[in-house]
Design an enzyme around this catalytic site. Sequence first.
Site, PDB file in Angstrom:
ATOM      1  N   GLY A  33     122.261 108.520  -7.023  1.00 22.13           N
ATOM      2  CA  GLY A  33     123.902 110.017  -7.317  1.00 22.13           C
ATOM      3  C   GLY A  33     122.576 111.163  -7.348  1.00 22.13           C
ATOM      4  O   GLY A  33     121.557 110.873  -8.018  1.00 22.13           O
ATOM      5  N   ALA A  34     123.109 112.624  -6.827  1.00 20.14           N
ATOM      6  CA  ALA A  34     122.192 113.692  -6.255  1.00 20.14           C
ATOM      7  C   ALA A  34     120.817 113.983  -7.623  1.00 20.14           C
ATOM      8  O   ALA A  34     120.112 114.278  -8.025  1.00 20.14           O
ATOM      9  CB  ALA A  34     122.988 114.485  -6.094  1.00 20.14           C
ATOM     10  N   ARG A  70     114.366 108.897  -0.130  1.00 16.75           N
ATOM     11  CA  ARG A  70     115.443 109.449  -0.118  1.00 16.75           C
ATOM     12  C   ARG A  70     115.792 110.804   0.831  1.00 16.75           C
ATOM     13  O   ARG A  70     115.213 111.393   0.069  1.00 16.75           O
ATOM     14  CB  ARG A  70     116.486 109.230  -1.182  1.00 16.75           C
ATOM     15  CG  ARG A  70     116.572 107.331  -1.596  1.00 16.75           C
ATOM     16  CD  ARG A  70     118.193 106.819  -2.791  1.00 16.75           C
ATOM     17  NE  ARG A  70     118.967 106.418  -2.031  1.00 16.75           N
ATOM     18  CZ  ARG A  70     120.622 106.470  -1.951  1.00 16.75           C
ATOM     19  NH1 ARG A  70     120.688 106.624  -3.482  1.00 16.75           N
ATOM     20  NH2 ARG A  70     121.016 106.510  -1.372  1.00 16.75           N
ATOM     21  N   GLN A 177     129.956 101.628  -4.977  1.00 16.09           N
ATOM     22  CA  GLN A 177     130.122 102.949  -6.353  1.00 16.09           C
ATOM     23  C   GLN A 177     130.985 102.802  -7.495  1.00 16.09           C
ATOM     24  O   GLN A 177     130.755 103.024  -8.309  1.00 16.09           O
ATOM     25  CB  GLN A 177     129.149 103.593  -5.809  1.00 16.09           C
ATOM     26  CG  GLN A 177     127.554 103.894  -5.457  1.00 16.09           C
ATOM     27  CD  GLN A 177     127.605 103.856  -3.894  1.00 16.09           C
ATOM     28  OE1 GLN A 177     128.529 103.003  -2.959  1.00 16.09           O
ATOM     29  NE2 GLN A 177     126.485 104.217  -3.312  1.00 16.09           N
ATOM     30  N   ASP A 218     125.950 115.574  -2.085  1.00 19.73           N
ATOM     31  CA  ASP A 218     124.527 115.257  -2.100  1.00 19.73           C
ATOM     32  C   ASP A 218     123.727 116.373  -1.455  1.00 19.73           C
ATOM     33  O   ASP A 218     122.953 116.824  -1.847  1.00 19.73           O
ATOM     34  CB  ASP A 218     124.428 113.811  -1.853  1.00 19.73           C
ATOM     35  CG  ASP A 218     125.171 112.477  -1.891  1.00 19.73           C
ATOM     36  OD1 ASP A 218     125.486 112.303  -2.329  1.00 19.73           O
ATOM     37  OD2 ASP A 218     123.131 111.877  -2.372  1.00 19.73           O
ATOM     38  N   ASN A 228     128.192 114.255   1.555  1.00 16.12           N
ATOM     39  CA  ASN A 228     128.523 112.878   0.468  1.00 16.12           C
ATOM     40  C   ASN A 228     128.850 111.938   1.322  1.00 16.12           C
ATOM     41  O   ASN A 228     128.836 111.224   1.933  1.00 16.12           O
ATOM     42  CB  ASN A 228     129.822 113.075  -1.100  1.00 16.12           C
ATOM     43  CG  ASN A 228     129.636 112.414  -1.445  1.00 16.12           C
ATOM     44  OD1 ASN A 228     129.180 112.781  -2.838  1.00 16.12           O
ATOM     45  ND2 ASN A 228     131.318 112.216  -2.038  1.00 16.12           N
ATOM     46  N   LYS A 229     128.826 110.990  -0.159  1.00 13.17           N
ATOM     47  CA  LYS A 229     129.269 109.359   0.404  1.00 13.17           C
ATOM     48  C   LYS A 229     129.805 109.241   1.115  1.00 13.17           C
ATOM     49  O   LYS A 229     131.135 109.854   1.472  1.00 13.17           O
ATOM     50  CB  LYS A 229     129.642 108.438  -1.023  1.00 13.17           C
ATOM     51  CG  LYS A 229     129.549 106.896  -0.808  1.00 13.17           C
ATOM     52  CD  LYS A 229     128.606 106.027  -0.727  1.00 13.17           C
ATOM     53  CE  LYS A 229     126.474 106.421  -1.405  1.00 13.17           C
ATOM     54  NZ  LYS A 229     126.058 106.263  -0.852  1.00 13.17           N
TER      55      LYS A 229
HETATM   56  O1  MRU Z   1     124.164 106.481  -2.827  1.00 13.82           O
HETATM   57  P1  MRU Z   1     124.693 106.934  -3.836  1.00 13.82           P
HETATM   58  O2  MRU Z   1     125.017 106.126  -4.674  1.00 13.82           O
HETATM   59  O3  MRU Z   1     123.959 107.554  -4.447  1.00 13.82           O
HETATM   60  O4  MRU Z   1     125.254 108.269  -3.112  1.00 13.82           O
HETATM   61  C1  MRU Z   1     125.524 109.030  -4.820  1.00 13.82           C
HETATM   62  C2  MRU Z   1     126.607 110.010  -4.092  1.00 13.82           C
HETATM   63  O5  MRU Z   1     127.330 109.979  -2.894  1.00 13.82           O
HETATM   64  C3  MRU Z   1     127.643 110.721  -4.699  1.00 13.82           C
HETATM   65  O6  MRU Z   1     128.947 111.167  -4.603  1.00 13.82           O
HETATM   66  C4  MRU Z   1     126.870 112.533  -5.039  1.00 13.82           C
HETATM   67  O7  MRU Z   1     125.691 111.649  -5.153  1.00 13.82           O
HETATM   68  C5  MRU Z   1     126.761 112.999  -6.118  1.00 13.82           C
HETATM   69  S1  MRU Z   1     126.498 112.450  -7.725  1.00 13.82           S
HETATM   70  C6  MRU Z   1     127.501 113.413  -8.845  1.00 13.82           C
END
Ligand code: MRU
Length: 326
Positions: A33-34, A70, A177, A218, A228-229
């Site tokens: 998560g960012a 990442r 997630q 992200d 985003n995801k």
């Molecule tokens: O691969 P991840 O689980 O780190 O990806 C997370 C996301 O895409 C979230 O939506 C994003 O980081 C926002 S978290 C507040």
Amino acid sequence: MIDQTRLPRETKFVTCTDYLQVADAIKGMIIRGAPAIGVAAAMGVAIGVQKSPNPDADFETICATLATTRPTAVNLFWGIERMKRLWASLAGKPAAEKIAAMIAEAIVVKDEDVAICKQIGAHGAPLVPDGKTVLTHCNAGALATAGYGTALGVIRAAVESGKSIDVFADETRPWLQGARLTAWELQQDNIPTTLITDNMAGHFLRSGRIGCVVVGADRIAANGDVANKIGTYSVAVLARENGVPFYVAAPISTLDLTLAGGEQIPIEERAASEVTGVHGVPIAPDGIAVKNPAFDVTPNRYVTAIITERGVARAPFTESLAQLAK
Ligand code: MRU
């Protein structure tokens, strides 16, 4: 940190005692998560200088190692840059004083993140329609931040303000997630939550019960394109098709105003095994070709508004985001 690879079956905490362990935790999705990645990176730099026999000599290596974990979430680089600026400003001071200042700063980064999420919640709650369902994708909750969450912060604040809402959580293949983290987190808070698979989102967006979509981000380019995801883009297009507002909740630290548009955002490609199996159980024929981009980019035209700790940005985003970032 909670080991997010083990939730929801097991709540296990991991303690990192050197920066390489922090780097491995980010890379291995123990923390993800960012905003949480940004906080972990700042903490990683602090641990790195604290544990190094020669922090001045090792500083660049510590930062560079954490920066390779990442590629997509800009908060990682934001957290490292913040620590780099402080380190540079401490030049010439006694080593013990420098290290103490770095540790204190990392703790400030963590504490600020919780406060920022609360402010995002306060700005976002009024946008959530009462008596309806909120659809979210991935996990942009307390687990993805230092606490409270961005998208889930908006949901929490809406509930706290007395709105009667429930949540539909996309399971978020391949890493799940939504199923593993968002469902768990909201259940802990007694917020009524229904888990759906990603391919059900269009069906429910068309049904009229979804009042709005709220997701995290992200990285957000200067023009308001949102990384985003993976799967977020499909949800945004289906939301537009069905007249459902699509909100992005993110801190200012997720803005990358150095990038004009979303096509410049680096997209992480993850292991094929995440797609060919579920929790290590194979589901596809051996040798099949696989693509596994972890993120997609939603063009700004599908974004109703971007909710930050400083207020709500709407189109034209190039102006509104620049204004908020000042
Ligand atoms: O691969 P991840 O689980 O780190 O990806 C997370 C996301 O895409 C979230 O939506 C994003 O980081 C926002 S978290 C507040």
